[in-house]
Design an enzyme around this catalytic site. Structure first.
Site, PDB file in Angstrom:
ATOM      1  N   GLU A 108      39.345  55.804  34.164  1.00  0.00           N
ATOM      2  CA  GLU A 108      39.899  54.619  34.821  1.00  0.00           C
ATOM      3  C   GLU A 108      40.667  53.804  33.786  1.00  0.00           C
ATOM      4  O   GLU A 108      40.205  53.639  32.658  1.00  0.00           O
ATOM      5  CB  GLU A 108      38.737  53.789  35.399  1.00  0.00           C
ATOM      6  CG  GLU A 108      39.176  52.568  36.168  1.00  0.00           C
ATOM      7  CD  GLU A 108      37.991  51.838  36.825  1.00  0.00           C
ATOM      8  OE1 GLU A 108      36.993  52.487  37.203  1.00  0.00           O
ATOM      9  OE2 GLU A 108      38.080  50.610  36.938  1.00  0.00           O
ATOM     10  N   ASP A 110      42.570  50.149  33.651  1.00  0.00           N
ATOM     11  CA  ASP A 110      42.630  48.945  34.484  1.00  0.00           C
ATOM     12  C   ASP A 110      43.547  47.864  33.962  1.00  0.00           C
ATOM     13  O   ASP A 110      43.588  47.608  32.753  1.00  0.00           O
ATOM     14  CB  ASP A 110      41.266  48.237  34.485  1.00  0.00           C
ATOM     15  CG  ASP A 110      40.192  49.043  35.128  1.00  0.00           C
ATOM     16  OD1 ASP A 110      40.303  49.324  36.312  1.00  0.00           O
ATOM     17  OD2 ASP A 110      39.232  49.383  34.413  1.00  0.00           O
ATOM     18  N   GLU A 112      43.325  43.932  35.045  1.00  0.00           N
ATOM     19  CA  GLU A 112      42.550  43.002  35.870  1.00  0.00           C
ATOM     20  C   GLU A 112      42.875  41.573  35.457  1.00  0.00           C
ATOM     21  O   GLU A 112      42.836  41.260  34.266  1.00  0.00           O
ATOM     22  CB  GLU A 112      41.052  43.227  35.666  1.00  0.00           C
ATOM     23  CG  GLU A 112      40.575  44.591  36.115  1.00  0.00           C
ATOM     24  CD  GLU A 112      39.076  44.784  35.898  1.00  0.00           C
ATOM     25  OE1 GLU A 112      38.440  45.368  36.773  1.00  0.00           O
ATOM     26  OE2 GLU A 112      38.550  44.336  34.862  1.00  0.00           O
TER      27      GLU A 112
END
Ligand SMILES: *[C@@H]1O[C@H](CO)[C@@H](O)[C@H](O)[C@H]1NC(C)=O
Length: 282
Positions: A108, A110, A112
Site C-alpha cells: 500500500e 498512501d 493521506e
C-alpha cells in the site's frame, strides 16, 4: 481501398494508448463507489466527486481495474472546515481495505490528509511492503489544501515509487529487493476515501458535514495480467522510460528541499521501525 489507409493509423494509435486515460475521463469510466451510500455524489457530468463525512458515515471509491505499473494522479480539495480526526485519502493497495486475503501480500502506498484546524495542514505518506507497514513520513503543507484543487500523484515502475505534490516529489520508495525490501509487482488498484480512524481522536461533528472533492479520473496505468507481468515494464508506457527510473537533478533538489523544510515526522528516525530502505531512499 483508400479508406483503409486512413482508418488503420487511427485504430493503431488508439490501441497503443488504451491504458493511458484521458485526464478528464468521467468518474464511472474508471472507478466505482465501494461504500458510503449517498455520502458519495458524482456531478458536473461525472467530472467531480464529493465524499461527505458526518457522524453516520464517510465514503470511498475504487478503480475498476488492477494495475502492474502506472502514473496515478488525482486533483483533490480537502474539507474546508476544522476536520480534526478525519482522513481524506488517495492510495494504491493490493488488498481490499481491512480484509486480508489469504496468500496476498499487503502492499500500500498512501497519500493521506490529516484533518486539522488548519494550523498547519498535514499530509501523511505511508508504505506497506510485503505486509510490513508503519512507515509514515509526514509533512506540513506549504499551501492551503482546503482552498483549491491540487494535484497529488504516485508514480510506480520497476525502479521506484514516488509521491508528488504539485510536481514536487516528497518521497521515494526505490526498488531495493536486493536488500530484502518489499517492492510490488502488482496487482495494485487505486482507492480514495474519507473516514475517521480511532487513532486520530473524535472529530467535532458539529463542525460538519465535511466534504472532500476529487477531479480528473483518467488513469495512466498498465492493466495487470498475472500471466504477462513483463508487459507492465514495457517502455511503450511512458512511465517506464529511463527518465522515470530516478529523479532528475532538479526534482532531486525539490525533494531535498521538501524533506528538509516540511517533513516533521519520519519513521526512519525511529530505531524500532528503521529499515534497510532508509539509507537508500534519499
Ligand atoms: C526490482 O529490480 C530488479 C532488478 O534490480 C528486477 O529484477 C525486479 O523485477 C524489480 N522488481 C519489481 C517488482 O519491479
Amino acid at each position: 481501398m483508400d479508406y483503409l489507409l486512413i482508418i488503420f493509423p487511427i485504430v493503431f494509435v488508439a490501441a497503443i494508448n488504451c491504458a493511458q486515460g484521458n485526464g478528464d475521463d468521467p468518474f464511472y469510466r474508471n472507478y466505482y463507489q465501494t461504500w458510503g451510500g449517498s455520502h458519495l455524489t458524482v456531478y458536473n457530468q461525472g467530472h467531480e466527486v464529493q465524499l461527505l463525512m458526518d457522524s453516520s458515515s464517510g465514503a470511498g471509491f475504487s478503480s475498476k481495474r488492477d494495475f502492474g505499473s502506472g502514473y496515478f494522479r488525482m486533483k483533490i480539495k480537502i474539507p474546508e472546515k476544522n476536520s480534526k480526526g478525519l482522513i481524506t485519502s488517495f492510495y494504491l493497495i493490493s488488498v481490499p481495505v481491512g480484509q486480508p486475503v489469504e496468500g496476498v501480500k499487503h502492499y500500500e502506498f498512501d497519500i493521506e490528509f490529516y484533518g486539522t484546524d488548519g494550523n498547519p495542514h498535514i499530509i501523511s505518506t505511508n508504505a506497506f511492503a510485503n505486509d510490513l507497514g508503519n512507515r509514515e513520513q509526514q509533512f506540513h503543507l506549504w499551501f492551503d489544501p482546503t482552498k483549491g484543487f491540487h494535484t497529488y500523484e504516485i508514480l510506480w515502475n520497476q525502479h521506484q515509487i514516488v509521491w508528488f505534490v504539485d510536481d514536487t516529489p516528497i518521497r521515494v520508495w526505490k526498488n531495493n529487493t536486493q536488500l530484502g525490501v518489499g517492492f510490488p509487482t502488482g496487482p495494485l488498484h487505486v482507492e480514495a476515501s474519507i473516514w475517521n480512524p480511532s487513532y486520530l481522536g473524535t472529530p467535532d461533528w458539529y463542525q460538519g458535514p465535511f466534504k472532500a472533492h476529487y477531479r480528473e479520473f483518467g488513469i495512466d496505468g498498465c492493466n495487470h495480467q498475472s500471466s504477462k507481468q513483463d508487459l507492465c515494464s514495457s517502455q511503450s508506457y511512458y512511465w517506464n522510460q529511463n527518465k522515470y527510473w530516478q529523479l532528475d537533478p532538479k526534482q532531486q533538489g525539490k525533494l531535498q528541499n521538501a524533506r528538509k523544510n516540511y517533513m516533521y515526522k519520519d519513521y526512519c528516525k525511529d530505531s524500532n521501525r528503521h529499515g534497510p530502505e532508509c539509507q537508500v531512499n534519499q
